[in-house]
Write a protein that holds these residues in place. Structure first.
Motif, PDB file in Angstrom:
ATOM      1  N   CYS A   1      -3.884   1.325  -6.818  1.00 54.73           N
ATOM      2  CA  CYS A   1      -3.607   2.259  -6.127  1.00 54.73           C
ATOM      3  C   CYS A   1      -4.686   3.351  -6.250  1.00 54.73           C
ATOM      4  O   CYS A   1      -4.977   4.272  -5.234  1.00 54.73           O
ATOM      5  CB  CYS A   1      -2.123   2.623  -6.012  1.00 54.73           C
ATOM      6  SG  CYS A   1      -1.910   3.703  -7.355  1.00 54.73           S
TER       7      CYS A   1
ATOM      8  N   ILE B   1      -0.733   4.260  -2.084  1.00 53.92           N
ATOM      9  CA  ILE B   1      -1.718   5.063  -1.243  1.00 53.92           C
ATOM     10  C   ILE B   1      -1.218   5.671   0.000  1.00 53.92           C
ATOM     11  O   ILE B   1      -1.900   6.838   0.129  1.00 53.92           O
ATOM     12  CB  ILE B   1      -2.756   3.906  -0.825  1.00 53.92           C
ATOM     13  CG1 ILE B   1      -3.178   3.028  -1.937  1.00 53.92           C
ATOM     14  CG2 ILE B   1      -3.746   4.287  -0.111  1.00 53.92           C
ATOM     15  CD1 ILE B   1      -4.261   1.928  -1.466  1.00 53.92           C
TER      16      ILE B   1
ATOM     17  N   GLY C   1      -8.728   3.577  -2.591  1.00 52.48           N
ATOM     18  CA  GLY C   1      -7.624   3.909  -2.827  1.00 52.48           C
ATOM     19  C   GLY C   1      -7.375   5.314  -2.984  1.00 52.48           C
ATOM     20  O   GLY C   1      -8.038   6.227  -2.443  1.00 52.48           O
TER      21      GLY C   1
ATOM     22  N   GLY D   1       0.895  -1.062   0.038  1.00 51.11           N
ATOM     23  CA  GLY D   1       0.051  -0.048   0.076  1.00 51.11           C
ATOM     24  C   GLY D   1       0.922   1.353   0.007  1.00 51.11           C
ATOM     25  O   GLY D   1       0.318   2.286   0.482  1.00 51.11           O
TER      26      GLY D   1
ATOM     27  N   LEU E   1      -8.380   9.731   0.028  1.00 51.41           N
ATOM     28  CA  LEU E   1      -8.581   8.532  -0.375  1.00 51.41           C
ATOM     29  C   LEU E   1     -10.083   8.335  -0.364  1.00 51.41           C
ATOM     30  O   LEU E   1     -10.732   8.783   0.268  1.00 51.41           O
ATOM     31  CB  LEU E   1      -7.872   7.568   0.547  1.00 51.41           C
ATOM     32  CG  LEU E   1      -6.475   7.950   0.982  1.00 51.41           C
ATOM     33  CD1 LEU E   1      -5.727   6.853   2.256  1.00 51.41           C
ATOM     34  CD2 LEU E   1      -5.395   7.853  -0.181  1.00 51.41           C
TER      35      LEU E   1
END
Length: 602
Positions: A406, A217, A385, A214, A227
């Motif tokens: 992402c 992100i 994401g 991740g 996000l």
């Protein structure tokens, strides 16, 4: 501070999976300088694990297919929380992107008359997945890589980005280190594209490779980007469950697409026991007939094993919990049964599913042409994401773009199989195109020395810390996320997870690594904890906020869908004081002509 290497490009691409390579190709074609950073070696991206196919309404197998049907399937699969403009662009443009890939040399399986062959997949009304056996992602990467290396790209391998660099409200570059020697690198760019993939490694059981933490992100979040949909994590129904060394390794949905069926320990095809009302019309109890869509699908007979992934995963969990599981805690996936239906079935299976045959033969000593596989859900994909503009893929930060896993918006509450690969192609192209346009319209802004010094000090901090072991913190996080923020969630479990994540944040402040900067995985892991904990916290907070069950998010204390939550997306943003802000935002009304399309398809 230590010496560092400095590089300058108009567009910087972070990540070399399908989205990153497609973005790099498009940006380079626009005539700008392109730098591409990958934390592994070129060609080793996680895209190669996408085996079943790429979804595009080519209508080569069933002439009734088209972009409107694909759009409707995607919206329905996402429980209508999707960014409908992204779903429209994806459905309209996927066929051209697949034909483009073919023109660049991709060797798709063929129909008898020479067209690209397409197979059935979960949630898709018609056979829609163009494929290369069960190695489609590998073929995509091979094709994009072979085409891309002739475009004049500068590629930086085994290099990890630790932070994005900003000037006021605009991203102007990134700070990185070389994984082999530990040397620092500074990339200065007019625009940046994040294409870093998913976050499966924050869970104990996952199909994702080591680098899916991740990070992209988290990089965007800490730079100030918004996000969205972080609560929606997809648990693929079929991962290996035995032996333990390969638990979670993906078994492509293509096995079910080619006729594989799910059975419990009583040899019952349990999926017939839980077909949602949406699909009940014209359903047959005859296992050979399967079920039909309510939309008047005249001929295509569909097994219940090809319902959406979230539904199949929960049905498998139910069978195991109720004592009807396989010996090692899963259920049985059987493709060998087709030997009674197809001449030379063993050769057919080996031809259609070569990777799956090899995988089970080598890792589990199972011949899938003769016996069933043991399978169970595995953390596979995050629908949430970085929030992006549908047309340009720009984030809420000037100069920062995102594409692929992402980025978020296309899939809503649940992704249909095969949509991920066409997502990479459609929005990778758009991200590269608009990042190049932004670079042409804006001047280069110089990275300041004090910014580099601060980031270098942060990167070196683990050598001054202790005594916490970063690997132990990572392991504790994975177990906690699997147990408390997994397939089935609750208020108490999510609260406990957030409390635990808070404690892990404190431990991470003291995570140290010995040795030096060369070949030091302990140092790499210590730096990665920031990303893993950030994403874990965002998932848990968004999951706690959404008090309903929808798509990949299932709450045992709110088992039904909520009309109110069906009208909102949940966003996460970093506040000035460093805390995480969670907010519900209304979904924009769908355009009239697209709403009419959905009604027509029903």
């Amino acid at each position: 501070m230590d010496r560092y290497e400095k590089y300058e490009h108009d567009v910087l691409i972070i990540g070399t999976g399908g989205a990153g390579l497609r973005a790099a190709i498009e940006a380079s074609a626009a005539g700008v300088s392109v730098g591409v950073v990958c934390r592994s070696l070129l060609g080793k991206a996680h895209t190669v694990m996408a085996e079943g196919g790429v979804a595009a309404s080519l209508a080569n197998v069933d002439e009734r297919d088209g972009w409107k049907v694909h759009f409707t399937d995607t919206m329905r699969g996402g429980q209508y929380l999707n960014n409908w403009r992204m779903a429209e662009l994806h459905a309209r443009e996927s066929p051209d992107r697949v034909r483009e890939l073919e023109a660049w040399g991709a060797l798709f399986d063929r129909t008898k008359d020479g067209r690209i062959l397409q197979r059935n997949f979960g949630g898709h009304k018609y056979p829609r997945l163009a494929h290369v056996g069960d190695r489609t992602g590998l073929e995509m990467i091979r094709t994009l890589q072979d085409h891309g290396i002739h475009q004049g790209l500068s590629i930086y391998q085994e290099c990890t980005i630790t932070a994005l660099i900003k000037n006021e409200d605009r991203v102007i570059g990134a700070f990185a280190y070389d994984r082999e020697k530990g040397k620092f690198k500074v990339f200065q760019a007019k625009s940046v594209v994040l294409s870093t993939g998913g976050m499966g490694r924050i869970y104990k059981i996952t199909s994702n490779s080591w680098d899916c933490t991740g990070s992209g992100i988290s990089l965007a979040y800490h730079a100030g980007a918004e996000l969205i949909d972080m609560e929606f994590v997809q648990f693929h129904p079929t991962g290996m469950v035995w032996p333990p060394s390969v638990r979670g390794l993906l078994i492509t949905e293509g096995v079910r697409g080619e006729g594989g069926v799910l059975r419990n320990s009583e040899n019952s095809r349990f999926m017939f026991n839980d077909i949602p009302d949406l699909y009940r019309n014209q359903t047959s109890d005859n296992e050979d007939e399967g079920w039909r869509y309510t939309q008047g699908d005249r001929e295509a007979k569909r097994p219940p094993e090809l319902l959406t992934r979230d539904h199949v995963a929960r049905c498998i969990v139910r069978e195991v919990k109720e004592g009807r599981g396989s010996p090692h805690g899963g259920v049985f996936l059987d493709i060998a049964w087709i030997k009674d239906k197809i001449p030379n079935a063993a050769a057919h299976i080996k031809r259609k599913l070569p990777s799956m045959y090899h995988q089970f033969k080598e890792l589990a000593n199972i011949d899938i042409t003769r016996e069933p596989m043991e399978v169970g859900p595995t953390t596979h994909y995050i629908m949430g994401g970085i929030r992006v503009d549908a047309d340009t893929q720009m984030t809420s930060i000037n100069g920062l773009f995102a594409a692929g896993e992402c980025a978020a918006g296309l899939h809503g509450a649940n992704r249909l199989g095969g949509n991920s690969l066409s997502d990479l192609l459609v929005f990778g192209k758009r991200a590269g195109e608009y990042a190049a346009g932004f670079a042409r319209e804006n001047e280069m802004v110089q990275v300041q020395e004090h910014q580099v010094e601060e980031l270098a000090a942060e990167a070196l901090a683990p050598f001054e810390k202790g005594p916490e072991n970063p690997f132990q913190i990572q392991g504790d996080l994975q177990v906690m996320m699997q147990d408390l923020v997994g397939i089935i969630r609750s208020e108490s479990g999510l609260s406990k997870a957030l409390e635990g994540i808070g404690k892990l944040w404190e431990r991470a402040k003291n995570a140290g690594s010995g040795g030096n900067r060369s070949y030091n995985p302990g140092w790499h892991t210590a730096l990665e904890l920031k990303h893993m904990l950030t994403v874990a916290e965002a998932i848990a907070r968004a999951a706690k906020e959404r008090q309903e069950s929808r798509g990949g998010h299932y709450r045992e204390d709110y088992t039904g869908k909520s009309e109110a939550f069906g009208q909102v997306n949940i966003t996460v943003r970093k506040q000035e004081n460093g805390t995480m802000n969670v907010e519900q935002i209304p979904i924009k009304p769908i355009r009239d002509d697209l709403m009419q399309t959905i009604q027509e398809m029903k």
